[in-house]
Motif scaffolding. Sequence first.
Motif, PDB file in Angstrom:
ATOM      1  N   PHE A   1      -3.804   3.887   3.846  1.00 46.78           N
ATOM      2  CA  PHE A   1      -3.765   3.639   5.288  1.00 46.78           C
ATOM      3  C   PHE A   1      -2.596   4.396   5.927  1.00 46.78           C
ATOM      4  CE2 PHE A   1      -2.759   0.640   8.926  1.00 46.78           C
ATOM      5  CZ  PHE A   1      -3.796   1.087   9.717  1.00 46.78           C
ATOM      6  N   PHE A   2      -1.493   4.455   5.256  1.00 53.69           N
ATOM      7  CA  PHE A   2      -0.327   5.124   5.818  1.00 53.69           C
ATOM      8  C   PHE A   2      -0.404   6.642   5.675  1.00 53.69           C
ATOM      9  CE2 PHE A   2       1.030   0.792   4.945  1.00 53.69           C
ATOM     10  CZ  PHE A   2       1.456   0.443   6.220  1.00 53.69           C
ATOM     11  N   ARG A   3      -1.311   7.114   4.846  1.00 56.25           N
ATOM     12  CA  ARG A   3      -1.543   8.556   4.712  1.00 56.25           C
ATOM     13  C   ARG A   3      -2.771   9.010   5.490  1.00 56.25           C
ATOM     14  NH1 ARG A   3      -0.591   9.149  -1.757  1.00 56.25           N
ATOM     15  NH2 ARG A   3       1.663   8.877  -1.704  1.00 56.25           N
ATOM     16  N   ASP A   4      -3.580   8.065   5.893  1.00 55.54           N
ATOM     17  CA  ASP A   4      -4.826   8.370   6.598  1.00 55.54           C
ATOM     18  C   ASP A   4      -4.508   8.995   7.958  1.00 55.54           C
ATOM     19  OD1 ASP A   4      -7.357   8.461   7.692  1.00 55.54           O
ATOM     20  OD2 ASP A   4      -7.851   6.387   7.197  1.00 55.54           O
ATOM     21  N   GLU A   5      -5.044  10.162   8.191  1.00 53.69           N
ATOM     22  CA  GLU A   5      -4.839  10.840   9.470  1.00 53.69           C
ATOM     23  C   GLU A   5      -6.080  10.792  10.341  1.00 53.69           C
ATOM     24  OE1 GLU A   5      -3.149  14.705   8.843  1.00 53.69           O
ATOM     25  OE2 GLU A   5      -1.423  13.880   7.760  1.00 53.69           O
ATOM     26  N   ASN A   6      -7.099  10.050   9.899  1.00 49.09           N
ATOM     27  CA  ASN A   6      -8.317   9.891  10.688  1.00 49.09           C
ATOM     28  C   ASN A   6      -8.092   8.844  11.758  1.00 49.09           C
ATOM     29  OD1 ASN A   6     -10.043  11.676   9.163  1.00 49.09           O
ATOM     30  ND2 ASN A   6      -9.882  10.161   7.533  1.00 49.09           N
ATOM     31  N   ASP A   7      -8.784   9.015  12.858  1.00 50.19           N
ATOM     32  CA  ASP A   7      -8.763   8.020  13.917  1.00 50.19           C
ATOM     33  C   ASP A   7     -10.068   7.247  13.881  1.00 50.19           C
ATOM     34  OD1 ASP A   7      -6.263   8.825  14.824  1.00 50.19           O
ATOM     35  OD2 ASP A   7      -7.093  10.284  16.211  1.00 50.19           O
TER      36      ASP A   7
ATOM     37  N   THR B   1       4.131  -5.656  10.127  1.00 47.90           N
ATOM     38  CA  THR B   1       4.690  -4.822  11.197  1.00 47.90           C
ATOM     39  C   THR B   1       4.360  -3.355  10.955  1.00 47.90           C
ATOM     40  OG1 THR B   1       6.451  -6.399  11.663  1.00 47.90           O
ATOM     41  CG2 THR B   1       6.820  -4.130  12.379  1.00 47.90           C
ATOM     42  N   ASP B   2       4.525  -2.882   9.732  1.00 48.63           N
ATOM     43  CA  ASP B   2       4.187  -1.491   9.417  1.00 48.63           C
ATOM     44  C   ASP B   2       2.706  -1.220   9.670  1.00 48.63           C
ATOM     45  OD1 ASP B   2       6.828  -1.029   8.629  1.00 48.63           O
ATOM     46  OD2 ASP B   2       6.401  -1.472   6.529  1.00 48.63           O
ATOM     47  N   PHE B   3       1.852  -2.171   9.304  1.00 53.85           N
ATOM     48  CA  PHE B   3       0.416  -2.005   9.530  1.00 53.85           C
ATOM     49  C   PHE B   3       0.097  -1.939  11.024  1.00 53.85           C
ATOM     50  CE2 PHE B   3      -0.309  -2.621   5.120  1.00 53.85           C
ATOM     51  CZ  PHE B   3      -1.604  -2.197   4.871  1.00 53.85           C
ATOM     52  N   ILE B   4       0.739  -2.787  11.804  1.00 54.38           N
ATOM     53  CA  ILE B   4       0.494  -2.778  13.251  1.00 54.38           C
ATOM     54  C   ILE B   4       0.932  -1.447  13.855  1.00 54.38           C
ATOM     55  CG2 ILE B   4       1.275  -3.781  15.447  1.00 54.38           C
ATOM     56  CD1 ILE B   4       1.213  -6.529  13.975  1.00 54.38           C
ATOM     57  N   LEU B   5       2.101  -0.974  13.489  1.00 53.09           N
ATOM     58  CA  LEU B   5       2.592   0.295  14.022  1.00 53.09           C
ATOM     59  C   LEU B   5       1.683   1.457  13.625  1.00 53.09           C
ATOM     60  CD1 LEU B   5       6.421  -0.255  13.504  1.00 53.09           C
ATOM     61  CD2 LEU B   5       5.113  -0.470  15.642  1.00 53.09           C
ATOM     62  N   GLN B   6       1.160   1.430  12.395  1.00 53.72           N
ATOM     63  CA  GLN B   6       0.226   2.472  11.961  1.00 53.72           C
ATOM     64  C   GLN B   6      -1.113   2.350  12.689  1.00 53.72           C
ATOM     65  OE1 GLN B   6       0.583   5.184  10.485  1.00 53.72           O
ATOM     66  NE2 GLN B   6      -1.341   5.777   9.545  1.00 53.72           N
TER      67      GLN B   6
END
Length: 170
Positions: free
Chosen positions: A55-61, A75-80
């Motif tokens: 998820f943190f490497r995923d560059e797809n929208d 928090t990290d998930f929300i920001l990503q």
Amino acid sequence: YSTPKSLTEHLLRVENLNKNLTICEPTTGKGAITDVLRKHWKPDLVTSYDLEVDFFRDENDYDYIITNPPFSKSTDFILQAKKRARKKFCFLLPLNYLHGKQRYEEIYTDKKYGLSGVHVFTRSLLLNDAPIRPDGKAKAGMLVFAWYVFTNGYDGEPKISWIDNSDDIF
């Protein structure tokens, strides 16, 4: 932790999501949320994986993201998700996620991608390794959970609503 399928079904009843748009479940685990999404969306519109590093490497929208993220990394998930979800994302989190100065400053003061709603479950659930019965019912627990909905472009105050999940408890 396993997520009872009923929790996602409840979300889809109360939240307006276009089933013709793309959706991602980045922490699929045993597939409970993904199974529900694939039931309501065409399979090619659903992206699902279980390695959170992806998820943190995923560059797809994606148009939407729906997940039950690891609480310690919420928090990290929300920001990503604010970077990857074009329209909206919904996270299943404990109700106590609403408080905290750091969360307030990093997440809730955002007027570009704001918290638009909190759907609070009326009954607490035990979301750990406790078994979920084949009928989807789970044991009552000590934590109250809610779906936190963030909407791109939303700058108002969040709407709080309740979901009666009494029938989901055994």
